[in-house]
Design an enzyme around this catalytic site. Structure first.
Site, PDB file in Angstrom:
ATOM      1  N   SER A   1      -3.205 -10.047 -13.249  1.00 37.72           N
ATOM      2  CA  SER A   1      -2.723  -9.247 -14.372  1.00 37.72           C
ATOM      3  C   SER A   1      -3.248  -9.848 -15.658  1.00 37.72           C
ATOM      4  CB  SER A   1      -1.191  -9.242 -14.388  1.00 37.72           C
ATOM      5  OG  SER A   1      -0.685  -8.808 -15.635  1.00 37.72           O
TER       6      SER A   1
ATOM      7  N   GLY B   1      -1.654  -0.100  -4.950  1.00 35.40           N
ATOM      8  CA  GLY B   1      -1.949  -0.321  -3.541  1.00 35.40           C
ATOM      9  C   GLY B   1      -2.183   0.966  -2.784  1.00 35.40           C
TER      10      GLY B   1
ATOM     11  N   ALA C   1       0.802  -1.227   0.000  1.00 31.08           N
ATOM     12  CA  ALA C   1       0.000   0.000   0.000  1.00 31.08           C
ATOM     13  C   ALA C   1       0.830   1.270   0.000  1.00 31.08           C
ATOM     14  CB  ALA C   1      -0.931   0.006   1.210  1.00 31.08           C
TER      15      ALA C   1
ATOM     16  N   TYR D   1       6.579 -13.990 -14.137  1.00 32.83           N
ATOM     17  CA  TYR D   1       5.495 -13.127 -13.674  1.00 32.83           C
ATOM     18  C   TYR D   1       4.147 -13.638 -14.166  1.00 32.83           C
ATOM     19  CZ  TYR D   1       2.821  -8.864 -12.782  1.00 32.83           C
ATOM     20  OH  TYR D   1       1.889  -7.960 -12.322  1.00 32.83           O
TER      21      TYR D   1
END
Length: 312
Positions: free
Chosen positions: A153, A31, A26, A179
């Site tokens: 994603s 975030g 965050a 990823y």
């Protein structure tokens, strides 16, 4: 291309007073914007970040627009099993319930680094969030309508899950290959969690979201187009092609707070190839709907983390 202003926007976020959210990663990017907008709408927000110093800067920035917000910090390094357990214990001791657990933090490492024989990207993006969620699930279930939001994603479409080779001994390591694998695993986890919650008769739901392409610190620290598009000198040229961090956070926020969202749904931008646009429900790639793969992934994560959700 559809703009975020033409559909669901931050103005549609319901009053969050009386609700508690835990947001990982965050301190910046998606975030930070997620935590900021939740705080501005009254939520109590726990910022779970690897760096407490950066988390404190983010907290102060949020207070600039949400001066009355109740904000707290916890150190969370998702690549460290010890840190995950310590953070979960701290949060669990502080909160009697969690209305929103938003697993946002993620990484894409340029070189293969192994942690206990497992690719660091997979540890950070998959095993860490799995364990953190499992350890905090009793607090989510204690809420009247808890939600677990997993940030994936669009690259999950290119992901290939090989749970027998998490050290890349049988193939060449690549940043985006690793990823994409982890982001596919994130979706499989979210959908499996929802199936288990439903089977157990729980009120809590699990949903997923992806931000599209956004100009964030993640982009600047990555390779290829996202790095170029996020770099300050060229950002204005790339602006028509990528979203701001605030716009990229909207699919995550919609998944988290829209009362019409149902368990097992996936939200992302509605523009060309899901790159940017207003948040709406999207269909994941077929590979993410493989129930056998999701069950196997769940069992593997339990074995590798030692975290088991006994109620599920």
């Amino acid at each position: 291309m559809t703009g975020a202003s033409s559909g669901w926007s931050s103005a549609d976020i319901p009053d969050q007073r009386g609700r508690t959210a835990v947001v990982t990663g965050a301190n910046s990017g998606i975030g930070f914007e997620t935590a900021r907008m939740l705080a501005e709408h009254g939520a109590r927000v726990v910022l779970a970040c690897r760096s407490l110093e950066k988390a404190a800067v983010a907290r102060d920035a949020i207070r600039a627009t949400a001066p009355e917000a109740e904000l707290s910090l916890v150190r969370l390094d998702l690549a460290s099993a010890e840190s995950v357990r310590e953070a979960a214990a701290t949060v669990g001791a502080e909160l009697d319930r969690i209305d929103l657990l938003i697993n946002n933090a993620g990484a894409a490492f340029g070189r293969l680094t192994l942690i206990d024989g497992i690719d660091r990207t997979f540890v950070t993006n998959v095993l860490g969030p799995f364990a953190f969620t499992g350890l905090l699930l009793p607090r989510v279930l204690a809420a009247s309508a808890g939600r677990v939001v997993t940030v994936s994603s669009g690259s999950h479409e290119a992901g290939r899950l090989d749970l027998d080779d998490l050290a890349y001994t049988r193939g060449r390591y690549g940043r985006w290959r690793a990823y994409a694998r982890s982001k596919l695993a994130n979706l499989l986890f979210a959908f499996e969690l929802q199936r288990r919650l439903a089977a157990a008769g729980e009120r809590a739901i699990a949903v997923a979201a992806h931000p599209g392409a956004a100009a964030t610190d993640f982009g600047r620290n990555s390779g290829g187009f996202t790095r170029i598009a996020s770099a300050p000198p060229l950002r204005w040229l790339a602006a028509p092609l990528v979203a701001t961090a605030a716009a990229g956070a909207l699919p995550v926020l919609r998944a988290a707070v829209d009362p019409d969202v149902r368990g097992g749904e996936f939200y992302g931008p509605d523009g060309f190839h899901g790159i940017k646009g207003a948040p709406h429900k999207v269909r994941p790639a077929a590979v993410a709907e493989d129930t056998a793969a999701s069950a196997t992934l769940w069992e593997t994560c339990e074995q590798l983390t030692g975290v088991r959700c006994s109620s599920l």
